[in-house]
Design a protein around this motif. Structure first.
Motif, PDB file in Angstrom:
ATOM      1  N   TYR A 119     -13.513   3.411  -3.416  1.00 12.39           N
ATOM      2  CA  TYR A 119     -14.053   3.545  -2.193  1.00 12.39           C
ATOM      3  C   TYR A 119     -14.822   4.354  -1.496  1.00 12.39           C
ATOM      4  O   TYR A 119     -15.482   4.750  -2.318  1.00 12.39           O
ATOM      5  CB  TYR A 119     -12.503   4.209  -1.777  1.00 12.39           C
ATOM      6  N   ASP A 138       1.022  -1.084   0.211  1.00 11.36           N
ATOM      7  CA  ASP A 138       0.123  -0.090  -0.227  1.00 11.36           C
ATOM      8  C   ASP A 138       0.956   1.815  -0.048  1.00 11.36           C
ATOM      9  O   ASP A 138       2.200   1.290   0.160  1.00 11.36           O
ATOM     10  CB  ASP A 138      -0.595  -0.170   1.024  1.00 11.36           C
ATOM     11  N   GLN A 151       0.291   5.881   0.595  1.00 12.51           N
ATOM     12  CA  GLN A 151      -0.149   7.016   0.687  1.00 12.51           C
ATOM     13  C   GLN A 151      -0.402   7.886  -0.408  1.00 12.51           C
ATOM     14  O   GLN A 151      -0.394   9.053  -0.227  1.00 12.51           O
ATOM     15  CB  GLN A 151      -0.396   8.058   1.634  1.00 12.51           C
ATOM     16  N   ARG A 206      -7.508   1.698  -1.934  1.00 11.82           N
ATOM     17  CA  ARG A 206      -8.683   0.879  -2.472  1.00 11.82           C
ATOM     18  C   ARG A 206      -8.549   0.352  -3.514  1.00 11.82           C
ATOM     19  O   ARG A 206      -8.571   1.024  -4.410  1.00 11.82           O
ATOM     20  CB  ARG A 206      -9.877   1.054  -1.607  1.00 11.82           C
ATOM     21  N   ASN A 237      -6.942   6.092  -0.618  1.00 10.92           N
ATOM     22  CA  ASN A 237      -5.827   5.606  -1.420  1.00 10.92           C
ATOM     23  C   ASN A 237      -5.798   3.565  -2.449  1.00 10.92           C
ATOM     24  O   ASN A 237      -5.525   3.604  -3.207  1.00 10.92           O
ATOM     25  CB  ASN A 237      -4.747   6.954  -1.957  1.00 10.92           C
ATOM     26  N   SER A 257      -4.467  -1.474   4.745  1.00  7.41           N
ATOM     27  CA  SER A 257      -5.129   0.147   5.141  1.00  7.41           C
ATOM     28  C   SER A 257      -6.073   0.042   4.764  1.00  7.41           C
ATOM     29  O   SER A 257      -6.961  -0.503   4.132  1.00  7.41           O
ATOM     30  CB  SER A 257      -3.754   0.904   4.015  1.00  7.41           C
ATOM     31  N   ASP A 258      -6.770   1.398   5.309  1.00  7.89           N
ATOM     32  CA  ASP A 258      -7.874   2.027   5.214  1.00  7.89           C
ATOM     33  C   ASP A 258      -8.118   3.581   4.356  1.00  7.89           C
ATOM     34  O   ASP A 258      -8.926   3.905   4.581  1.00  7.89           O
ATOM     35  CB  ASP A 258      -9.102   2.473   6.456  1.00  7.89           C
ATOM     36  N   SER A 259      -6.893   3.842   4.047  1.00  6.41           N
ATOM     37  CA  SER A 259      -6.540   4.841   3.182  1.00  6.41           C
ATOM     38  C   SER A 259      -7.590   4.657   1.859  1.00  6.41           C
ATOM     39  O   SER A 259      -8.041   3.290   1.516  1.00  6.41           O
ATOM     40  CB  SER A 259      -5.016   4.921   2.599  1.00  6.41           C
TER      41      SER A 259
END
Length: 501
Positions: A313, A3, A5, A386, A384, A380-382
């Motif tokens: 997302y 992942d 960011q 997904r 970006n 990750s739950d970001s």
């Protein structure tokens, strides 16, 4: 694919010593000509992809490089290229794409490489069987739908590095012989050439994932490949040993737009093969070169964006995914049998896609679960991060055609709101037989995948992305040159099974 960011629109960054610099890609013929001077280039290499997916090339000298080359192109014999023209229509043109220029890091002669588009000189139009043209048309069609502006792909290519390979087949014999110092079968080999005795540390079958040196003997070679790729402008995120014994590897590239990533896949294969050869070894992207151990896949992470917004997302959706993402998955799963003709396009691919093992043969979606064909990574739950990971493809695929086909299947899923079915967040391999029987599977052979493509290709032909001619040429080529060719030849194991019958 790890992942990140970092906003997807940012240009790639290449680490150099303690600092970093941005890869500035040329945009015009003049930029390329400036590169020639800046790097004292002596040769320009023109590369393009044949229909099955192998790079072809020829080289020109500096006096032949001028602005007109990028407009008019340069001629070549298309009848000698697999899947292209017949001999009576052989004249074709290559038109270099200046945005693809890179100083070739594997050649000692200062050489600038350019990836080219193929042009029909009579029609003065892009050639319909040029795989790169198909990828570019898919990206254009995406924008025309109004669904999204950009599609990002992040493939994870696995491959083997062997010490040597021998194979052959004629009318009265057939064999292959793989050798690797890492192979578990070599625990008893006399390695006197290395100072006496056996050096041990062989990766046991299915236990090659993440060991450190000295068991991982390919760390330095992978690092050299990764740094060489970055010299060519391909950003690398991570590399490691993979599950299989005998030198299975993975080097992961940072995601990019569809055509750019397909270009990067071609650069990746080229550099892996050449760096391995530099060390007296051989790299292969053949999916299943070894019996009784893991095969090589090409898990394809993909997502759709509207400018800087990830359309996959949704904070309130299952696995943080949007309806659009799930419909995209529905398209992948619905058209998966036909997709396999491009995504797993060799007879050897179906030695990997076998039910009951770790291969992703189950046409279901899940989060985290690697036993499903379509997976949502949950590192990750970001927003970006997904994306959907489609796990069925393998690295024998022509990346231009495979990526374009997956995008077209996903878009068809969105346009028709195809339901992917309920998530299967369990180990599908451990389902009771009555439940497992309800889960659709990928085709069991290349011939079955080709039959599925014949029956289901309208989604590919939308917007003229895949022409009927290309689809039929692909099917005919695969049947005559691969399916029939394998079917006609005795297999060594058949002698073991049947010789005494």
């Amino acid at each position: 694919m790890p992942d990140t960011q970092k906003p997807p629109g940012s240009p790639p960054t290449v680490s150099v010593d303690a600092g970093s610099y941005r890869v500035v890609r040329p945009e015009s013929a003049n930029d390329v000509i400036d590169l020639l001077r800046k790097h004292s280039i002596q040769i320009v290499d023109l590369k393009f992809t044949d229909l099955p997916g192998l790079w072809q090339h020829f080289s020109i000298t500096l006096p032949e490089v001028h602005e007109g080359l990028f407009e008019a192109g340069i001629g070549f014999d298309g009848s000698s290229i697999r899947g292209f023209q017949e001999i009576h229509e052989s004249d074709m043109l290559l038109r270099p794409d200046p945005t693809t220029a890179f100083v070739d890091p594997v050649l000692s002669t200062p050489t600038l490489s350019l990836i080219c588009d193929v042009v029909d000189p009579v029609l003065q139009q892009p050639y319909s069987r040029d795989p790169r043209y198909v990828a570019k048309k898919a990206e254009l069609y995406l924008k025309q739908t109004g669904i999204a502006t950009t599609c990002y792909f992040g493939p994870e290519l696995e491959f083997f590095i062997f010490d040597s390979i021998r194979f052959g087949q004629d009318q009265h014999s057939g064999y292959y012989y793989v050798e690797s110092a890492e192979g578990d079968w070599n625990t008893g080999r006399d390695e006197g050439a290395y100072g006496g005795g056996n050096l041990g540390y062989k990766a046991r079958y299915k236990e090659g994932y993440f060991p450190v040196p000295p068991q991982d003997t390919l760390q330095e070679i992978r690092s050299e490949i990764a740094l060489t790729l970055q010299q060519a402008g391909v950003q690398i995120e991570v590399h490691h040993h993979e599950v299989a014994t005998a030198g299975q590897n993975e080097i992961d590239m940072r995601f990019a737009t569809l055509t750019r990533m397909a270009d990067n896949v071609m650069i990746y294969k080229y550099i892996c093969k050449n760096v391995a050869r530099r060390h007296g070894k051989v790299a292969t992207f053949m999916p299943k070169p070894l019996f009784a151990d893991n095969a090589s896949g090409m898990h394809c992470h993909q997502s759709l964006w509207d400018e800087e917004r990830n359309l996959f997302y949704d904070a309130s959706g299952w696995a943080l995914t949007s309806d659009l993402c799930r419909w995209y998955i529905g398209g992948l799963l619905q058209h998966a049998p036909a997709l396999m003709a491009f995504c797993a396009p060799t007879t050897n691919s179906y030695k990997r896609l076998v039910p009951g093992y770790e291969a992703p043969v189950n046409l279901a979606m899940s989060q985290r679960n690697r036993s499903a064909a379509a997976r949502i990574p949950m590192y990750s739950d970001s927003p970006n991060a997904r994306r959907v990971e489609f796990r069925c493809p393998d690295p024998s695929a022509n990346a231009y055609l495979a990526f374009a086909a997956m995008l077209m299947a996903g878009l068809d899923g969105i346009e028709n709101k195809i339901d992917p079915g309920a998530p299967l967040d369990r180990n599908i391999y451990d389902l009771p037989p009555e439940e497992a029987a309800k889960v659709r599977k990928v085709p069991g052979s290349l011939e079955a995948a080709l039959q599925a493509l014949e029956a289901d290709n309208a989604f590919l032909r939308k917007g003229g992305v895949f022409s009927e001619d290309l689809i039929q040429t692909w099917i005919d080529y695969k049947r005559t040159r691969e399916v029939d060719a394998i079917r006609l030849r005795p297999h060594p194991w058949e002698f073991y099974l049947y010789f005494d019958i």
